[in-house]
Design an enzyme around this catalytic site. Sequence first.
Site, PDB file in Angstrom:
ATOM      1  N   GLU A  86       0.837  -1.205   0.000  1.00 59.04           N
ATOM      2  CA  GLU A  86       0.000   0.000   0.000  1.00 59.04           C
ATOM      3  C   GLU A  86       0.873   1.257   0.000  1.00 59.04           C
ATOM      4  OE1 GLU A  86      -3.318   0.028  -0.394  1.00 59.04           O
ATOM      5  OE2 GLU A  86      -3.034  -2.127  -0.671  1.00 59.04           O
ATOM      6  N   TRP A 146      -8.550   8.990  -7.836  1.00 57.61           N
ATOM      7  CA  TRP A 146      -9.802   9.368  -8.494  1.00 57.61           C
ATOM      8  C   TRP A 146      -9.815   8.863  -9.931  1.00 57.61           C
ATOM      9  CZ3 TRP A 146     -14.516  11.073  -7.234  1.00 57.61           C
ATOM     10  CH2 TRP A 146     -14.717  11.481  -5.909  1.00 57.61           C
ATOM     11  N   TRP A 181     -14.895  13.388 -12.438  1.00 59.98           N
ATOM     12  CA  TRP A 181     -14.057  13.015 -11.300  1.00 59.98           C
ATOM     13  C   TRP A 181     -13.314  14.211 -10.720  1.00 59.98           C
ATOM     14  CZ3 TRP A 181      -8.869  14.070 -11.656  1.00 59.98           C
ATOM     15  CH2 TRP A 181      -8.317  14.221 -12.928  1.00 59.98           C
ATOM     16  N   TRP A 186       1.990   1.656  -3.492  1.00 56.45           N
ATOM     17  CA  TRP A 186       0.974   2.268  -4.361  1.00 56.45           C
ATOM     18  C   TRP A 186       1.035   3.787  -4.248  1.00 56.45           C
ATOM     19  CZ3 TRP A 186      -2.227   1.056  -8.266  1.00 56.45           C
ATOM     20  CH2 TRP A 186      -3.225   1.989  -8.588  1.00 56.45           C
ATOM     21  N   ASN A 243     -10.444   4.069   3.537  1.00 53.13           N
ATOM     22  CA  ASN A 243     -10.027   3.853   2.154  1.00 53.13           C
ATOM     23  C   ASN A 243     -11.072   3.113   1.321  1.00 53.13           C
ATOM     24  OD1 ASN A 243      -7.891   3.709  -0.017  1.00 53.13           O
ATOM     25  ND2 ASN A 243      -8.238   1.540   0.304  1.00 53.13           N
ATOM     26  N   TRP A 245     -19.891  14.148 -19.312  1.00 50.70           N
ATOM     27  CA  TRP A 245     -20.219  14.390 -17.907  1.00 50.70           C
ATOM     28  C   TRP A 245     -21.484  15.230 -17.778  1.00 50.70           C
ATOM     29  CZ3 TRP A 245     -17.545  11.091 -15.348  1.00 50.70           C
ATOM     30  CH2 TRP A 245     -16.204  10.825 -15.638  1.00 50.70           C
TER      31      TRP A 245
END
Length: 478
Positions: free
Chosen positions: A273, A380, A357, A276, A339, A304
């Site tokens: 993690e 995102w 987003w 990442w 998370n 959108w």
Amino acid sequence: MATDETTAILWLRRDLRLADNPALNAAAEADRVVPVFILDDSLLGRPMGAASLWWLDKSLRALAGALEDKGAPLILRRGDSEAELRRLVEQTGAARVCWNRLVEPEAAERDGDIRQGLEADGVEVEVFDGLTLAKPGTIRTQTDGPYKVYTPFANALWKAAEPPPHTTGPRQMKSVSRLQSDDIDDWKLHPTRPDWSKDFDGTPGEDGAKAALRRFLDGALDDYADGRDIPGKLGTSRLSPHLHWGEISPWRAIEAARDSRGPAAQADKFASEVAWREFSAHLLHDFPQMVEKAFRPEYDRMPWRTDAEGLEAWKRGQTGYPIVDAGMRQLWAAGWMHNRVRMIVASFLIKDLLIDWREGEAWFWDTLVDADLANNVQNWQWVAGSGADAAPYFRIYNPVTQGEKFDGDGAYVRKWVPELSRLDRRWLHAPWTAPAEALERADVKLGRDYPRPIVDHAEARKRALDALKSVGSSDAED
């Protein structure tokens, strides 16, 4: 300033710690050290969010106390970074300026300009990597390109990156007296009238980071791989704001997990993690356009929707989907969100409401104490399907089944959506399906005490997939 002693300026930004701080260690080699934090609203290309400023206020106060004890008081300045650094060089006669590298595009460009200008004036500049596991741009593919997929990046990272030796920081330092410093109270980083931060979670500062790490090692690490997905329990490390503000080295956090008595597989999951997070930083370094544009360009053709009411309902936790609303209310009240729930609420905004987003990213930037540009944008875009190594767009989280799977006992929803706290768990994640008598027993009237869903998930899912097909993406579902 004439003096036989050497003076170094330590320019602090998001490295608010004494231990494992390479820029501090280098500056401390001089006879005198001048630590400075400059509040520069233009440094990252956008002003810091309100929640980030709250954390910064407390973290700076903690660091100032620690530096004072070491004999080198923290100087606070507000304004243009280059102008303030030059002013300090002139005032102190400093021959060196040390700092730790930032990865944000505007900050990196500005740092380069500042370095060039100072060196042209004969000032030595030393730049270090104290915020990441490896210098961004150094983990490359066999063709010397940036990695766009996480797993091969992580494999290459662990092969190439070496943890630096652990350092505790200098025992004592000398500084320069009678330097002008702002009063942090005048910066008004803490909110007032009203103080919406009264329920914020976490203890900013290096000691707070150490305490958070200890709690994680003693509690959540043993079941981290599974427990981190359950928002109703303390199953995560809660280190994200400490890592963002550099109150703890990412290497030290990983090594502490691996050196603990917990299962090695759990420590490896935690390390993945953190990797990442590292992946996001390296992507931002190589693809700075991802802040504003889709990493996969075809996604910038997404049709959108403009839905001001839907966006506001999402922000305020009034969508009618309990797991979504619980997450958004936790964010507003605590400045942090679990998370797993971050992914659920992001999917709802992007795919159920078909809202860009970037609207969600901007809201997270303002409301998260751990708001990190690289992580925020990358995550995102991951949910949107437009990012590097992203989830395919047709992976659309069902907020009901997500709630039932990860908040099966309803602890999370009951805490953050108290108006539903008496509703039977059979109906808790879809209260509109509850029989009238169940709602009456729970003292819940839909539309009065809790909103009905603002969108039908099944219909929204179809709309999202139709929108995806219109952009011609390879993610489009047959």
